[in-house]
Scaffold this motif. Structure first.
Motif: not given
Length: 301
Positions: A9-11, A76-77, A1-6
């Motif tokens: 996920y909003a994008l 989920l996003a 699972m990629k490391q992402r910032k909030p």
């Protein structure tokens, strides 16, 4: 699972909103939006990861490992965005399609044209195989759009089947799951269930979606990895062939009366422009530029 910032996920949620908006319009595919926003392959891989091995983790209550295995944060996003869009736009889209059909179809005609142009450029090498695949895609999609919608039963098994078939189309760029529902005679039935939150119908339809998407995504992901150019050529052909469906000017051949007493077109044919020509052209250009702008953002990202 990629490391992402909030913000990442909003994008993704915004991209899901775009997919949901496309999915409620017959003739426009949510898969197209996923493709041009750069999340198509990750979407297929994430869906494909819901398999026997990951389900073993779930049933063993290793929830963190299960969530990581299926790329849960991404799904989920994305699903949140799709859900927000479908439940908020269902009423608006159906209203616009019923009251301003030419303008709505013109906008999406431009959108599909731009999407086709973008997908064609993803084919790295054109030879007789890719050209033939492209032609097969065009002919297949054109044939599907010319098929006559059917009057079908409302029993649970058919609603389940509609969910399974429609979701396979939804993740294909150019082939609209909503239009497949039109062909199966269940588009307005499902849209009414969404607007009125008829859970008995939505749960059965959702079960069909889960079965359909987890099985079909494996085949499509394999095809993209092993036969990339041929698969992309077929998808581009699907998109070009589907333009027949989103032609703005139509004439009803056969009508029916729905459960609310409204008269709706059952079968239609395309006609030459007879009204709102300049408005439709401007909206088609706007649709084209919208996709081009999203694609440019995706490339920069």
């Amino acid at each position: 699972m990629k490391q992402r910032k909030p913000t990442d996920y909003a994008l993704i949620t915004l991209k899901g909103i775009g997919m949901g908006a496309a999915d409620v319009v017959p003739g426009v595919s949510g898969g197209t939006i996923a493709f041009i926003t750069g999340i198509y392959q990750e979407l297929l891989d994430s869906i494909k990861s819901i398999n026997f091995e990951s389900l073993k983790l779930l049933f063993s209550l290793r929830l963190r490992d299960f969530w990581k295995a299926i790329n849960g944060n991404f799904l989920l996003a994305l699903i949140a965005g799709i859900g927000i869009s479908i439940f908020s736009l269902a009423r608006l889209i159906t209203y616009l399609l019923e009251n301003h059909p030419i303008l709505v179809w013109a906008f999406f005609f431009g959108l599909v044209m731009a999407s086709t142009w973008i997908v064609v450029h993803d084919v790295k090498r054109w030879d007789w195989k890719t050209v033939l695949s492209f032609i097969i895609g065009v002919v297949s999609a054109f044939y599907i759009t010319m098929a006559t919608p059917a009057k079908t039963p409302d029993e649970w098994w058919f609603v389940f089947l509609c969910g399974a078939v429609a979701i396979c189309a939804m993740i294909l760029p150019g082939i609209s799951g909503s239009f497949i529902l039109v062909l199966m005679g269940k588009y307005f039935y499902i849209m009414d269930a969404v607007k009125s939150l008829k859970l008995s119908v939505l749960l059965i339809f959702g079960a069909g979606i889960i079965v359909g998407i987890t099985s079909f995504s494996r085949f499509l992901s394999f095809a993209l990895r092993r036969f990339h150019d041929i698969t992309i050529a077929v998808l581009a052909g699907f998109m070009l062939g589907s333009l027949n469906k989103v032609w703005p000017w139509k004439e009803a051949i056969e009508t029916y009366t729905d459960s609310h007493g409204a008269v709706k077109a059952l079968t239609e044919r395309n006609i030459l422009p007879d009204s709102l020509l300049w408005q439709a052209v401007l909206l088609a250009v706007a649709g084209f530029l919208t996709v081009w702008f999203i694609e440019r953002l995706s490339v920069k990202k």
